[in-house]
Write a protein that holds these residues in place. Structure first.
Motif, PDB file in Angstrom:
ATOM      1  N   VAL A  24     -23.305 -34.786 -15.424  1.00  0.00           N
ATOM      2  CA  VAL A  24     -22.703 -34.239 -16.647  1.00  0.00           C
ATOM      3  C   VAL A  24     -23.794 -33.917 -17.660  1.00  0.00           C
ATOM      4  CG1 VAL A  24     -21.180 -34.724 -18.612  1.00  0.00           C
ATOM      5  CG2 VAL A  24     -20.451 -35.301 -16.284  1.00  0.00           C
ATOM      6  N   GLY A  25     -24.791 -34.789 -17.775  1.00  0.00           N
ATOM      7  CA  GLY A  25     -25.899 -34.542 -18.693  1.00  0.00           C
ATOM      8  C   GLY A  25     -26.714 -33.317 -18.322  1.00  0.00           C
ATOM      9  N   VAL A  26     -26.993 -33.154 -17.033  1.00  0.00           N
ATOM     10  CA  VAL A  26     -27.733 -31.976 -16.574  1.00  0.00           C
ATOM     11  C   VAL A  26     -26.919 -30.713 -16.826  1.00  0.00           C
ATOM     12  CG1 VAL A  26     -28.638 -30.805 -14.521  1.00  0.00           C
ATOM     13  CG2 VAL A  26     -29.124 -33.231 -14.894  1.00  0.00           C
ATOM     14  N   ILE A  27     -25.628 -30.766 -16.520  1.00  0.00           N
ATOM     15  CA  ILE A  27     -24.761 -29.608 -16.763  1.00  0.00           C
ATOM     16  C   ILE A  27     -24.756 -29.269 -18.250  1.00  0.00           C
ATOM     17  CG2 ILE A  27     -22.348 -28.824 -16.748  1.00  0.00           C
ATOM     18  CD1 ILE A  27     -22.080 -30.479 -14.095  1.00  0.00           C
ATOM     19  N   ALA A  28     -24.645 -30.279 -19.103  1.00  0.00           N
ATOM     20  CA  ALA A  28     -24.644 -30.036 -20.555  1.00  0.00           C
ATOM     21  C   ALA A  28     -25.936 -29.351 -20.989  1.00  0.00           C
ATOM     22  CB  ALA A  28     -24.453 -31.352 -21.310  1.00  0.00           C
ATOM     23  N   ARG A  29     -27.057 -29.820 -20.462  1.00  0.00           N
ATOM     24  CA  ARG A  29     -28.347 -29.223 -20.824  1.00  0.00           C
ATOM     25  C   ARG A  29     -28.434 -27.768 -20.369  1.00  0.00           C
ATOM     26  NH1 ARG A  29     -34.314 -31.145 -20.966  1.00  0.00           N
ATOM     27  NH2 ARG A  29     -35.179 -29.150 -21.572  1.00  0.00           N
ATOM     28  N   LEU A  30     -27.967 -27.485 -19.164  1.00  0.00           N
ATOM     29  CA  LEU A  30     -28.019 -26.118 -18.648  1.00  0.00           C
ATOM     30  C   LEU A  30     -27.076 -25.188 -19.405  1.00  0.00           C
ATOM     31  CD1 LEU A  30     -28.248 -26.910 -14.834  1.00  0.00           C
ATOM     32  CD2 LEU A  30     -30.095 -26.115 -16.335  1.00  0.00           C
ATOM     33  N   VAL A  31     -25.898 -25.697 -19.769  1.00  0.00           N
ATOM     34  CA  VAL A  31     -24.965 -24.895 -20.573  1.00  0.00           C
ATOM     35  C   VAL A  31     -25.566 -24.628 -21.949  1.00  0.00           C
ATOM     36  CG1 VAL A  31     -22.722 -24.907 -21.737  1.00  0.00           C
ATOM     37  CG2 VAL A  31     -22.870 -25.578 -19.341  1.00  0.00           C
ATOM     38  N   ALA A  32     -26.082 -25.681 -22.589  1.00  0.00           N
ATOM     39  CA  ALA A  32     -26.669 -25.531 -23.923  1.00  0.00           C
ATOM     40  C   ALA A  32     -27.859 -24.586 -23.909  1.00  0.00           C
ATOM     41  CB  ALA A  32     -27.081 -26.898 -24.462  1.00  0.00           C
ATOM     42  N   GLY A  33     -28.584 -24.552 -22.792  1.00  0.00           N
ATOM     43  CA  GLY A  33     -29.727 -23.652 -22.670  1.00  0.00           C
ATOM     44  C   GLY A  33     -29.364 -22.230 -22.305  1.00  0.00           C
ATOM     45  N   GLY A  34     -28.064 -21.974 -22.105  1.00  0.00           N
ATOM     46  CA  GLY A  34     -27.630 -20.623 -21.769  1.00  0.00           C
ATOM     47  C   GLY A  34     -27.931 -20.221 -20.334  1.00  0.00           C
ATOM     48  N   LEU A  35     -28.099 -21.203 -19.453  1.00  0.00           N
ATOM     49  CA  LEU A  35     -28.449 -20.907 -18.071  1.00  0.00           C
ATOM     50  C   LEU A  35     -27.258 -20.893 -17.131  1.00  0.00           C
ATOM     51  CD1 LEU A  35     -31.724 -23.010 -17.820  1.00  0.00           C
ATOM     52  CD2 LEU A  35     -31.441 -20.607 -18.461  1.00  0.00           C
ATOM     53  N   ILE A  36     -26.198 -21.614 -17.485  1.00  0.00           N
ATOM     54  CA  ILE A  36     -24.978 -21.618 -16.682  1.00  0.00           C
ATOM     55  C   ILE A  36     -23.770 -21.571 -17.603  1.00  0.00           C
ATOM     56  CG2 ILE A  36     -25.968 -22.897 -14.730  1.00  0.00           C
ATOM     57  CD1 ILE A  36     -24.455 -25.397 -15.757  1.00  0.00           C
ATOM     58  N   GLU A  37     -22.637 -21.233 -17.010  1.00  0.00           N
ATOM     59  CA  GLU A  37     -21.360 -21.276 -17.726  1.00  0.00           C
ATOM     60  C   GLU A  37     -20.345 -21.948 -16.825  1.00  0.00           C
ATOM     61  OE1 GLU A  37     -20.447 -17.196 -18.644  1.00  0.00           O
ATOM     62  OE2 GLU A  37     -20.525 -16.600 -16.553  1.00  0.00           O
ATOM     63  N   LEU A  38     -19.341 -22.533 -17.442  1.00  0.00           N
ATOM     64  CA  LEU A  38     -18.300 -23.275 -16.733  1.00  0.00           C
ATOM     65  C   LEU A  38     -17.022 -22.462 -16.658  1.00  0.00           C
ATOM     66  CD1 LEU A  38     -19.136 -26.544 -18.555  1.00  0.00           C
ATOM     67  CD2 LEU A  38     -19.028 -26.379 -16.070  1.00  0.00           C
ATOM     68  N   GLY A  39     -16.315 -22.605 -15.557  1.00  0.00           N
ATOM     69  CA  GLY A  39     -15.055 -21.894 -15.412  1.00  0.00           C
ATOM     70  C   GLY A  39     -14.370 -22.233 -14.105  1.00  0.00           C
ATOM     71  N   ASP A  40     -13.530 -21.316 -13.661  1.00  0.00           N
ATOM     72  CA  ASP A  40     -12.770 -21.458 -12.429  1.00  0.00           C
ATOM     73  C   ASP A  40     -13.013 -20.233 -11.563  1.00  0.00           C
ATOM     74  OD1 ASP A  40     -11.279 -23.892 -13.104  1.00  0.00           O
ATOM     75  OD2 ASP A  40     -10.270 -22.638 -14.585  1.00  0.00           O
ATOM     76  N   VAL A  41     -12.772 -20.365 -10.277  1.00  0.00           N
ATOM     77  CA  VAL A  41     -12.792 -19.229  -9.363  1.00  0.00           C
ATOM     78  C   VAL A  41     -11.361 -18.952  -8.973  1.00  0.00           C
ATOM     79  CG1 VAL A  41     -13.536 -18.382  -7.109  1.00  0.00           C
ATOM     80  CG2 VAL A  41     -15.129 -19.666  -8.551  1.00  0.00           C
ATOM     81  N   ARG A  42     -10.931 -17.742  -9.229  1.00  0.00           N
ATOM     82  CA  ARG A  42      -9.543 -17.356  -8.975  1.00  0.00           C
ATOM     83  C   ARG A  42      -9.479 -16.239  -7.942  1.00  0.00           C
ATOM     84  NH1 ARG A  42      -8.056 -17.103 -15.320  1.00  0.00           N
ATOM     85  NH2 ARG A  42      -8.299 -19.326 -15.742  1.00  0.00           N
TER      86      ARG A  42
END
Length: 127
Positions: free
Chosen positions: A36-54
């Motif tokens: 969760v911490g790594v994901i937060a850092r990557l999101v905050a850095g603009g490197l990844i985004e969270l979502g769903d695959v539909r």
């Protein structure tokens, strides 16, 4: 496979963490929290985004601020009795163009001849 090749799901994240932290005295809850911490850092850095695959739409970014998305990941994953998740559970990750750029540069560097390659590329999202 890497995030710049395809979308990544929660079980990929914890599976990678498990391999990388194999020699550390971490239980599954610790690994989840690390993820969760790594994901937060990557999101905050603009490197990844969270979502769903539909079906028929592909990746769909969550309609939330980055902070709200991170809180959702921490809350939903933290509330599960079993830290292990199945593909597609909880969330999907998508790299941003900057995330792709950094990921591709690292892949190229790793695959280059160690005798002739230069220094490792920067992973600082600000560069």
């Amino acid at each position: 496979m890497s995030a710049s090749d395809d979308w990544v799901y929660a079980s990929d994240v914890i599976g990678t963490a498990r391999v990388m932290a194999a020699s550390l005295p971490l239980d599954l809850a610790d690994l989840r929290d690390l993820c969760v911490g790594v994901i937060a850092r990557l999101v905050a850095g603009g490197l990844i985004e969270l979502g769903d695959v539909r079906s028929g739409q592909g990746f769909v970014r969550w309609d939330a601020t980055d902070g709200e998305a991170i809180v959702r990941v921490a809350r939903d994953w933290g509330s599960r009795r079993d830290v292990d998740v199945m593909p597609g559970d909880l969330f999907w990750l998508n790299t941003t163009p900057r995330g792709d750029e950094i990921g591709n540069a690292i892949t190229d560097w790793v695959n280059a001849d160690p005798e002739t390659r230069g220094p490792a590329p920067s992973v600082d999202p600000a560069r």
